[in-house]
Design an enzyme around this catalytic site. Sequence first.
Site, PDB file in Angstrom:
ATOM      1  N   ASP A   1      24.794 -41.137 -20.623  1.00 24.07           N
ATOM      2  CA  ASP A   1      26.018 -40.846 -21.387  1.00 24.07           C
ATOM      3  C   ASP A   1      26.729 -39.606 -20.844  1.00 24.07           C
ATOM      4  O   ASP A   1      26.090 -38.695 -20.315  1.00 24.07           O
ATOM      5  CB  ASP A   1      25.648 -40.653 -22.868  1.00 24.07           C
ATOM      6  CG  ASP A   1      26.874 -40.751 -23.758  1.00 24.07           C
ATOM      7  OD1 ASP A   1      27.900 -41.328 -23.308  1.00 24.07           O
ATOM      8  OD2 ASP A   1      26.822 -40.266 -24.905  1.00 24.07           O
TER       9      ASP A   1
ATOM     10  N   ASN B   1      29.890 -39.814 -18.970  1.00 25.62           N
ATOM     11  CA  ASN B   1      30.774 -40.029 -17.813  1.00 25.62           C
ATOM     12  C   ASN B   1      32.213 -39.645 -18.135  1.00 25.62           C
ATOM     13  O   ASN B   1      32.893 -38.992 -17.323  1.00 25.62           O
ATOM     14  CB  ASN B   1      30.781 -41.512 -17.403  1.00 25.62           C
ATOM     15  CG  ASN B   1      29.458 -41.942 -16.813  1.00 25.62           C
ATOM     16  OD1 ASN B   1      28.606 -41.109 -16.538  1.00 25.62           O
ATOM     17  ND2 ASN B   1      29.284 -43.243 -16.629  1.00 25.62           N
TER      18      ASN B   1
ATOM     19  N   ARG C   1      33.487 -37.664 -20.493  1.00 24.95           N
ATOM     20  CA  ARG C   1      33.699 -36.223 -20.694  1.00 24.95           C
ATOM     21  C   ARG C   1      33.593 -35.464 -19.374  1.00 24.95           C
ATOM     22  O   ARG C   1      34.286 -34.484 -19.147  1.00 24.95           O
ATOM     23  CB  ARG C   1      32.703 -35.691 -21.735  1.00 24.95           C
ATOM     24  CG  ARG C   1      33.167 -35.975 -23.163  1.00 24.95           C
ATOM     25  CD  ARG C   1      32.061 -35.795 -24.160  1.00 24.95           C
ATOM     26  NE  ARG C   1      31.062 -36.859 -24.013  1.00 24.95           N
ATOM     27  CZ  ARG C   1      29.816 -36.766 -24.472  1.00 24.95           C
ATOM     28  NH1 ARG C   1      29.423 -35.667 -25.070  1.00 24.95           N
ATOM     29  NH2 ARG C   1      28.991 -37.782 -24.330  1.00 24.95           N
TER      30      ARG C   1
ATOM     31  N   HIS D   1      32.921 -42.779 -14.359  1.00 24.61           N
ATOM     32  CA  HIS D   1      32.002 -43.922 -14.172  1.00 24.61           C
ATOM     33  C   HIS D   1      31.677 -44.110 -12.701  1.00 24.61           C
ATOM     34  O   HIS D   1      30.545 -44.416 -12.342  1.00 24.61           O
ATOM     35  CB  HIS D   1      32.610 -45.195 -14.766  1.00 24.61           C
ATOM     36  CG  HIS D   1      32.875 -45.060 -16.229  1.00 24.61           C
ATOM     37  ND1 HIS D   1      31.899 -44.717 -17.122  1.00 24.61           N
ATOM     38  CD2 HIS D   1      34.026 -45.187 -16.954  1.00 24.61           C
ATOM     39  CE1 HIS D   1      32.417 -44.638 -18.338  1.00 24.61           C
ATOM     40  NE2 HIS D   1      33.719 -44.915 -18.258  1.00 24.61           N
TER      41      HIS D   1
ATOM     42  N   SER E   1      27.180 -51.291 -23.154  1.00 19.90           N
ATOM     43  CA  SER E   1      26.661 -51.849 -24.407  1.00 19.90           C
ATOM     44  C   SER E   1      27.575 -52.949 -24.948  1.00 19.90           C
ATOM     45  O   SER E   1      28.740 -53.052 -24.542  1.00 19.90           O
ATOM     46  CB  SER E   1      26.524 -50.741 -25.450  1.00 19.90           C
ATOM     47  OG  SER E   1      27.804 -50.368 -25.921  1.00 19.90           O
TER      48      SER E   1
ATOM     49  N   TRP F   1      32.870 -52.907 -25.345  1.00 12.61           N
ATOM     50  CA  TRP F   1      34.087 -53.715 -25.200  1.00 12.61           C
ATOM     51  C   TRP F   1      35.229 -53.134 -26.020  1.00 12.61           C
ATOM     52  O   TRP F   1      36.389 -53.507 -25.836  1.00 12.61           O
ATOM     53  CB  TRP F   1      33.834 -55.172 -25.647  1.00 12.61           C
ATOM     54  CG  TRP F   1      32.849 -55.889 -24.780  1.00 12.61           C
ATOM     55  CD1 TRP F   1      31.563 -56.174 -25.088  1.00 12.61           C
ATOM     56  CD2 TRP F   1      33.074 -56.413 -23.462  1.00 12.61           C
ATOM     57  NE1 TRP F   1      30.944 -56.834 -24.053  1.00 12.61           N
ATOM     58  CE2 TRP F   1      31.865 -57.008 -23.032  1.00 12.61           C
ATOM     59  CE3 TRP F   1      34.171 -56.437 -22.594  1.00 12.61           C
ATOM     60  CZ2 TRP F   1      31.722 -57.617 -21.783  1.00 12.61           C
ATOM     61  CZ3 TRP F   1      34.032 -57.046 -21.358  1.00 12.61           C
ATOM     62  CH2 TRP F   1      32.812 -57.618 -20.965  1.00 12.61           C
TER      63      TRP F   1
ATOM     64  N   ARG G   1      36.437 -50.362 -25.711  1.00 17.95           N
ATOM     65  CA  ARG G   1      37.218 -49.424 -24.897  1.00 17.95           C
ATOM     66  C   ARG G   1      38.396 -50.138 -24.232  1.00 17.95           C
ATOM     67  O   ARG G   1      38.433 -51.363 -24.176  1.00 17.95           O
ATOM     68  CB  ARG G   1      36.321 -48.808 -23.830  1.00 17.95           C
ATOM     69  CG  ARG G   1      35.175 -48.086 -24.476  1.00 17.95           C
ATOM     70  CD  ARG G   1      34.322 -47.409 -23.440  1.00 17.95           C
ATOM     71  NE  ARG G   1      33.237 -46.715 -24.103  1.00 17.95           N
ATOM     72  CZ  ARG G   1      32.547 -45.720 -23.580  1.00 17.95           C
ATOM     73  NH1 ARG G   1      32.833 -45.309 -22.366  1.00 17.95           N
ATOM     74  NH2 ARG G   1      31.585 -45.150 -24.254  1.00 17.95           N
TER      75      ARG G   1
ATOM     76  N   LEU H   1       8.719 -50.229  -8.342  1.00 18.21           N
ATOM     77  CA  LEU H   1       9.370 -49.905  -9.612  1.00 18.21           C
ATOM     78  C   LEU H   1      10.082 -51.134 -10.166  1.00 18.21           C
ATOM     79  O   LEU H   1      10.750 -51.847  -9.422  1.00 18.21           O
ATOM     80  CB  LEU H   1      10.397 -48.795  -9.344  1.00 18.21           C
ATOM     81  CG  LEU H   1      11.355 -48.454 -10.480  1.00 18.21           C
ATOM     82  CD1 LEU H   1      10.625 -47.682 -11.581  1.00 18.21           C
ATOM     83  CD2 LEU H   1      12.534 -47.628  -9.966  1.00 18.21           C
TER      84      LEU H   1
ATOM     85  N   ARG I   1      21.565 -39.833 -30.542  1.00 14.76           N
ATOM     86  CA  ARG I   1      21.453 -41.123 -31.239  1.00 14.76           C
ATOM     87  C   ARG I   1      21.035 -42.157 -30.204  1.00 14.76           C
ATOM     88  O   ARG I   1      21.109 -41.890 -28.987  1.00 14.76           O
ATOM     89  CB  ARG I   1      22.760 -41.508 -31.925  1.00 14.76           C
ATOM     90  CG  ARG I   1      23.962 -41.491 -31.011  1.00 14.76           C
ATOM     91  CD  ARG I   1      25.242 -41.936 -31.720  1.00 14.76           C
ATOM     92  NE  ARG I   1      26.390 -41.720 -30.856  1.00 14.76           N
ATOM     93  CZ  ARG I   1      27.169 -40.638 -30.888  1.00 14.76           C
ATOM     94  NH1 ARG I   1      26.959 -39.680 -31.774  1.00 14.76           N
ATOM     95  NH2 ARG I   1      28.185 -40.519 -30.036  1.00 14.76           N
TER      96      ARG I   1
ATOM     97  N   SER J   1      22.219 -45.507 -30.222  1.00 16.14           N
ATOM     98  CA  SER J   1      23.333 -46.415 -29.922  1.00 16.14           C
ATOM     99  C   SER J   1      22.906 -47.836 -29.563  1.00 16.14           C
ATOM    100  O   SER J   1      23.307 -48.364 -28.525  1.00 16.14           O
ATOM    101  CB  SER J   1      24.209 -45.824 -28.806  1.00 16.14           C
ATOM    102  OG  SER J   1      24.667 -44.542 -29.159  1.00 16.14           O
TER     103      SER J   1
ATOM    104  N   GLU K   1       8.894 -41.326 -27.267  1.00 22.69           N
ATOM    105  CA  GLU K   1       9.172 -39.900 -27.389  1.00 22.69           C
ATOM    106  C   GLU K   1      10.638 -39.721 -27.002  1.00 22.69           C
ATOM    107  O   GLU K   1      11.100 -40.285 -26.003  1.00 22.69           O
ATOM    108  CB  GLU K   1       8.280 -39.098 -26.432  1.00 22.69           C
ATOM    109  CG  GLU K   1       6.815 -39.143 -26.787  1.00 22.69           C
ATOM    110  CD  GLU K   1       6.501 -38.468 -28.114  1.00 22.69           C
ATOM    111  OE1 GLU K   1       7.177 -37.478 -28.462  1.00 22.69           O
ATOM    112  OE2 GLU K   1       5.589 -38.950 -28.824  1.00 22.69           O
TER     113      GLU K   1
END
Length: 560
Positions: free
Chosen positions: A322, A324, A326, A339, A367, A371, A373, A431, A494, A496, A507
């Site tokens: 989160d 991008n 700002r 972004h 998320s 949409w 936005r 990974l 949060r 979201s 955690e």
Amino acid sequence: MPAVLRPACRALWAAASVLDDLADRRDVEPAEREARVEAWTQALQRDLAAGASTDPVRHALVDTALRWRLDLSSLQGAMTSTRNDARGRYFADWAEWQARCNEELVPWVDQVRQLFEQVGAPMTLRLDRRKDYEQFIDGSQLTDVLTDLSADLAQGLLLLPAEALEAFPGAEDDLRQGRWSPAAAALISDLTALARQWVTRPAMTRGMHPGAATVLNTAACLMRAQLDAVEAAGSTLLKRAPRPSLAARTRILAPARLRSAMAWSLTPLTVPGPRPPAVAASVPRPAADNTGLRPPPPHPDDARPPQIAADRMPSHVAVIMDGNGRWAEQRGLPRPEGHRAGTAAVREMVYGALEIGLRHLTLYAFSTENWKRDTEEVSTILEAIRRDLDEGPLRDLDVRQRWSGRPDELPEELVQALLREERRTRGRTGLTLTVCINYGGRDEITRTAAALVQAAQAGDVDPHLIGEDDFTRHLPHPDMPDVDLLWRTGDEQRTSNFLPWHATYAELHFTPGYWPDVDRRDLWQAITEYGRRQRRHGAVPLVSPRRPPATGHIRADFSG
Ligand code: IPE
Ligand code: IPE
Ligand code: MG
């Protein structure tokens, strides 16, 4: 037992037996016995961090713990209690005897339950059956004490509470002197009846997976047969351990084996993947080899990952990327620029995860709520993801790429590119990178519920027996492990709508910086801080945290 679990169960059994023997060796002074148990326990801690041991029993336990991702910290209390046994054992009454039994045995049996959970056939206990379960374990312990009476007496031990012995005056003296008197016989007969009552807990396995239930019910039958043998032994109980006859054992085991083989054959059991590296950071990833894979490029300042002990390493880190927008606004740039800048941070995360030996990294990229936005911002986000897929900066790394989210509404080329990368990398073992695009946690749960309903309608699942494991099996990615560490950047606290099913016990880690500014050192910092947390999963902690709590958000110095 399903065959895949046998080596792990044997490793646990062997470790518990070794500790018990160390505490009970009568030819050794009590203080020395205590010191030996303590030394063994401490060596186990070191071996766990190193991922190997020169002692075969500890090596088997360490290997089992790493392979099956068992949390052995709950055994600490049991080991301390075993160490205290070396000084001698005295129980005033049944309550004390049961408390000791609970302290010493239940954590080991709980490890076996954890194994069943991992394999996908949980020995789930209904909450109101916990007492039954503890009583069952008390019963197994009492059966053991009765069986081993002659061996224990030879060592001067009589592992029964004073309360029970006093109820039959003279019995204790008679037993210690090896006399099979009426008082001794009456005491044994009374205890045998008590043990029989404790191991007979039919409600305990109600609603449990049929394979797991068969294991417990068969154990109960075998213990009752053992108690029959104790009862039939009479005075020979003071000379040797009674054994039920081969015929009696076969009558129990033959049908039980058939029943459990049937139950296991109907359940797809999950076998764990390759063993994670022990001290992850000390195992540098191999350079390019004949697989054509290359190691991640080094950090520009040559920063190196910290040393993380295997038991302090999360299996699964999930990140809400989160900030991008700002980040861009702060620089007077249009939000879409944020972004674009964020994709470099995604690469850094993957490099950092590979370098530290993380198994699962899940990134929240878009998320189901995003949409809302404006169209230009949405297109920039989706376009940046697609460009990255086409340019393939991760292509030659040992990364299995996956996508989680709804396909509808997403541009067709993006869906095709995501599926293409999934196909191309599905054989990779390093990974597992899951990128969540058009992902919503509630949407995932709703789709899973729908899949479960369909399975029930098709007769594949009995709706009355649906448990958490059935739900997990119907998730879009059933093999995705629970999230150990959930990290969000961008100064928001949060979740979201991110991974509600998997992150119930994660955690949480929140950092103030914006996503485009993070690099792999922030991931390492998050993992280091995670290693200091004490995870409880609802239980009362038996050991205090090994390290002092973390302070502040200062990025540690990982320079090489
Ligand atoms: C996170 O950055 C990226 C996405 C949600 C796609 P944001 O775009 O939410 O950035 P902020 O929170 O507005 O700064
Ligand atoms: C969460 O960030 C989604 C992603 C990072 C993809 P948001 O910025 O959309 O979340 P809220 O709206 O602040 O909760
Ligand atoms: Mg945001």
